[in-house]
Design a protein around this motif. Structure first.
Motif, PDB file in Angstrom:
ATOM      1  N   THR A  72      81.864  -4.724  -6.902  1.00 52.41           N
ATOM      2  CA  THR A  72      83.029  -4.966  -5.836  1.00 52.41           C
ATOM      3  C   THR A  72      82.237  -5.581  -4.455  1.00 52.41           C
ATOM      4  O   THR A  72      82.970  -6.386  -4.047  1.00 52.41           O
ATOM      5  N   HIS A  73      80.979  -5.319  -4.655  1.00 51.39           N
ATOM      6  CA  HIS A  73      80.243  -5.622  -3.273  1.00 51.39           C
ATOM      7  C   HIS A  73      80.144  -7.063  -3.394  1.00 51.39           C
ATOM      8  O   HIS A  73      79.928  -8.136  -2.572  1.00 51.39           O
ATOM      9  N   ASP A  74      79.432  -7.639  -4.686  1.00 55.32           N
ATOM     10  CA  ASP A  74      79.416  -8.808  -4.891  1.00 55.32           C
ATOM     11  C   ASP A  74      80.732  -9.930  -4.934  1.00 55.32           C
ATOM     12  O   ASP A  74      80.598 -10.915  -4.185  1.00 55.32           O
ATOM     13  N   VAL A  75      81.867  -9.219  -5.169  1.00 52.04           N
ATOM     14  CA  VAL A  75      83.180  -9.981  -5.082  1.00 52.04           C
ATOM     15  C   VAL A  75      83.327 -10.279  -3.389  1.00 52.04           C
ATOM     16  O   VAL A  75      83.843 -11.176  -3.270  1.00 52.04           O
ATOM     17  N   LEU A  76      83.209  -9.148  -2.892  1.00 48.64           N
ATOM     18  CA  LEU A  76      83.559  -9.146  -1.367  1.00 48.64           C
ATOM     19  C   LEU A  76      82.753 -10.031  -0.588  1.00 48.64           C
ATOM     20  O   LEU A  76      83.143 -10.590   0.320  1.00 48.64           O
ATOM     21  N   SER A  77      81.345 -10.032  -1.075  1.00 44.07           N
ATOM     22  CA  SER A  77      80.437 -10.878  -0.468  1.00 44.07           C
ATOM     23  C   SER A  77      80.685 -12.456  -0.416  1.00 44.07           C
ATOM     24  O   SER A  77      80.309 -13.197   0.208  1.00 44.07           O
ATOM     25  N   GLN A  78      81.398 -12.779  -1.587  1.00 47.39           N
ATOM     26  CA  GLN A  78      81.599 -14.118  -1.844  1.00 47.39           C
ATOM     27  C   GLN A  78      83.157 -14.573  -1.131  1.00 47.39           C
ATOM     28  O   GLN A  78      83.593 -15.803  -1.141  1.00 47.39           O
ATOM     29  N   ASP A 100      95.042  -8.695  -7.231  1.00 50.17           N
ATOM     30  CA  ASP A 100      93.869  -8.273  -7.832  1.00 50.17           C
ATOM     31  C   ASP A 100      92.862  -9.719  -7.664  1.00 50.17           C
ATOM     32  O   ASP A 100      93.051 -10.616  -8.226  1.00 50.17           O
ATOM     33  N   LEU A 101      91.682  -9.418  -7.072  1.00 47.46           N
ATOM     34  CA  LEU A 101      90.846 -10.568  -6.909  1.00 47.46           C
ATOM     35  C   LEU A 101      89.699 -10.384  -7.857  1.00 47.46           C
ATOM     36  O   LEU A 101      88.835 -11.151  -7.843  1.00 47.46           O
ATOM     37  N   GLY A 102      89.598  -9.408  -8.737  1.00 48.19           N
ATOM     38  CA  GLY A 102      88.576  -8.957  -9.521  1.00 48.19           C
ATOM     39  C   GLY A 102      87.485  -8.200  -8.865  1.00 48.19           C
ATOM     40  O   GLY A 102      87.460  -8.036  -7.856  1.00 48.19           O
ATOM     41  N   GLY A 103      86.751  -7.425  -9.866  1.00 47.44           N
ATOM     42  CA  GLY A 103      85.647  -6.729  -9.331  1.00 47.44           C
ATOM     43  C   GLY A 103      86.278  -5.387  -8.729  1.00 47.44           C
ATOM     44  O   GLY A 103      85.551  -4.840  -8.066  1.00 47.44           O
ATOM     45  N   GLY A 104      87.634  -5.074  -8.929  1.00 39.55           N
ATOM     46  CA  GLY A 104      88.160  -3.571  -8.190  1.00 39.55           C
ATOM     47  C   GLY A 104      88.419  -4.190  -6.842  1.00 39.55           C
ATOM     48  O   GLY A 104      88.669  -3.231  -6.153  1.00 39.55           O
ATOM     49  N   VAL A 105      88.489  -5.396  -6.360  1.00 43.10           N
ATOM     50  CA  VAL A 105      89.039  -5.553  -5.087  1.00 43.10           C
ATOM     51  C   VAL A 105      90.187  -6.410  -5.272  1.00 43.10           C
ATOM     52  O   VAL A 105      90.876  -7.134  -5.817  1.00 43.10           O
ATOM     53  N   GLU A 106      91.203  -5.659  -4.366  1.00 43.34           N
ATOM     54  CA  GLU A 106      92.680  -5.976  -4.095  1.00 43.34           C
ATOM     55  C   GLU A 106      92.797  -6.528  -2.670  1.00 43.34           C
ATOM     56  O   GLU A 106      92.278  -5.908  -1.641  1.00 43.34           O
ATOM     57  N   GLY A 107      93.436  -7.731  -2.438  1.00 45.09           N
ATOM     58  CA  GLY A 107      94.022  -8.203  -1.212  1.00 45.09           C
ATOM     59  C   GLY A 107      95.235  -8.010  -0.962  1.00 45.09           C
ATOM     60  O   GLY A 107      95.907  -7.760  -1.895  1.00 45.09           O
ATOM     61  N   LEU A 108      95.697  -8.057   0.405  1.00 49.41           N
ATOM     62  CA  LEU A 108      97.211  -7.695   0.631  1.00 49.41           C
ATOM     63  C   LEU A 108      97.680  -9.012   1.363  1.00 49.41           C
ATOM     64  O   LEU A 108      97.002  -9.663   2.114  1.00 49.41           O
ATOM     65  N   ILE A 109      98.710  -9.434   0.979  1.00 47.29           N
ATOM     66  CA  ILE A 109      99.422 -10.600   1.435  1.00 47.29           C
ATOM     67  C   ILE A 109     100.804  -9.641   2.277  1.00 47.29           C
ATOM     68  O   ILE A 109     101.652  -9.627   1.522  1.00 47.29           O
ATOM     69  N   PHE A 135      95.027 -17.924   0.329  1.00 48.93           N
ATOM     70  CA  PHE A 135      94.060 -18.265   1.411  1.00 48.93           C
ATOM     71  C   PHE A 135      93.490 -16.973   2.063  1.00 48.93           C
ATOM     72  O   PHE A 135      94.420 -15.999   2.324  1.00 48.93           O
ATOM     73  N   VAL A 136      92.355 -16.953   2.234  1.00 52.28           N
ATOM     74  CA  VAL A 136      91.742 -15.619   2.913  1.00 52.28           C
ATOM     75  C   VAL A 136      91.835 -15.700   4.313  1.00 52.28           C
ATOM     76  O   VAL A 136      91.296 -16.726   4.932  1.00 52.28           O
ATOM     77  N   MET A 137      92.399 -14.627   5.008  1.00 53.62           N
ATOM     78  CA  MET A 137      92.567 -14.566   6.277  1.00 53.62           C
ATOM     79  C   MET A 137      91.144 -13.810   6.837  1.00 53.62           C
ATOM     80  O   MET A 137      90.811 -14.274   8.201  1.00 53.62           O
ATOM     81  N   ASP A 138      91.125 -12.685   6.632  1.00 51.75           N
ATOM     82  CA  ASP A 138      89.846 -11.875   7.019  1.00 51.75           C
ATOM     83  C   ASP A 138      89.328 -10.944   5.911  1.00 51.75           C
ATOM     84  O   ASP A 138      90.153 -10.619   4.770  1.00 51.75           O
ATOM     85  N   VAL A 139      88.122 -10.423   6.093  1.00 47.29           N
ATOM     86  CA  VAL A 139      87.564  -9.761   5.167  1.00 47.29           C
ATOM     87  C   VAL A 139      86.869  -8.604   5.691  1.00 47.29           C
ATOM     88  O   VAL A 139      86.033  -8.575   6.645  1.00 47.29           O
ATOM     89  N   ASP A 140      87.238  -7.326   5.472  1.00 44.20           N
ATOM     90  CA  ASP A 140      86.618  -5.982   5.921  1.00 44.20           C
ATOM     91  C   ASP A 140      85.879  -5.471   4.859  1.00 44.20           C
ATOM     92  O   ASP A 140      86.353  -4.637   4.004  1.00 44.20           O
TER      93      ASP A 140
END
Length: 243
Positions: A72-78, A100-109, A135-140
């Motif tokens: 998850t950390h690796d996916v978020l770092s990318q 689902d962006l992979g690695g247990g990471v989900e984003g919201l549109i 499109f990636v708007m923001d990452v926390d």
């Protein structure tokens, strides 16, 4: 040490337990179970705390969860704002779509980021299981929250509206909504104009629906454009009038 159920792990001054189901790469049969666990004794192990009960002196750890955490950390770092990536639609609700962006990471549109046009519900745009680019708007990274957009992969139709449309121009569109003060007409995806009630027809009538209906195709004249306010005024009263 180890027992039939898993490994005993020393964590500072505490002893925690890692169930065998939470160990990574552990393969065994009934005959070699103890051997497979025994070879792990004395080796360092990266774990995550999954249960802590001080009253019962209970500390349960997981190697599998720690590994998933790293992925998850690796996916978020990318992921970085203004990048784009691919994912799979995992959930649709009234306020937006989860991807689902992979690695247990989900984003919201958010529903407002699905289209430049009007969207009543995300199911009008997406389907569960659909593979999409976003499109990636923001990452926390701390909160593991990723804000995504679908509409920002395409240009905002209001950006150059004054270059593509001129006052006095005849245009064709589809009526999307009829309200007490007029009718909205979609000229293209994400671009709607308003026919004010005073510009619908000559004479008097009870309601705009007496003149136009939703889903009807109409020809109207552009009478004003304000790209900053995202407003475009149309008229049905004077389609043949000079510009």
């Amino acid at each position: 040490a180890y027992n039939r159920g898993g490994l005993l792990v020393k964590l500072n001054s505490l002893i925690g337990f890692v169930p065998s189901s939470h160990l990574v790469g552990l393969t065994y049969t009934n005959d070699n179970r103890q051997v497979s666990l025994g070879v792990r004794v004395g080796r360092p192990i990266r774990v995550r705390i999954i249960e802590l009960d001080k009253t019962r002196n209970r500390l349960i750890l997981s190697e599998r969860a720690a590994q998933e955490e790293k992925v998850t950390h690796d996916v978020l770092s990318q992921l970085h704002p203004n990048d784009w990536c691919t994912g799979t639609v995992s959930n649709l609700c009234h306020f937006g779509a989860f991807v689902d962006l992979g690695g247990g990471v989900e984003g919201l549109i958010h529903i407002s980021e699905l289209s430049w046009g009007r969207v009543g519900h995300p199911t009008e745009v997406l389907q569960l299981g659909q593979r999409i680019s976003v499109f990636v708007m923001d990452v926390d990274k701390e909160q593991r929250r990723v804000g995504l957009s679908l509409k920002r992969l395409t240009p905002d139709p209001w950006t150059d509206v004054e270059q593509r449309y001129q006052i006095g121009q005849l245009v064709q569109g589809v009526v999307t909504n009829v309200v007490s003060f007029g009718a909205f007409v979609r000229l293209e995806e994400g671009l709607e104009g308003l026919i004010h009630i005073s510009e619908l027809a000559e004479g008097s009538f009870l309601h705009p629906r007496n003149v136009v209906q939703e889903d009807a195709t109409v020809t109207a004249r552009v009478i004003s454009i304000d790209s900053n306010s995202r407003r475009l005024a149309l008229s049905l009263r004077r389609p043949q009038a000079r510009a």
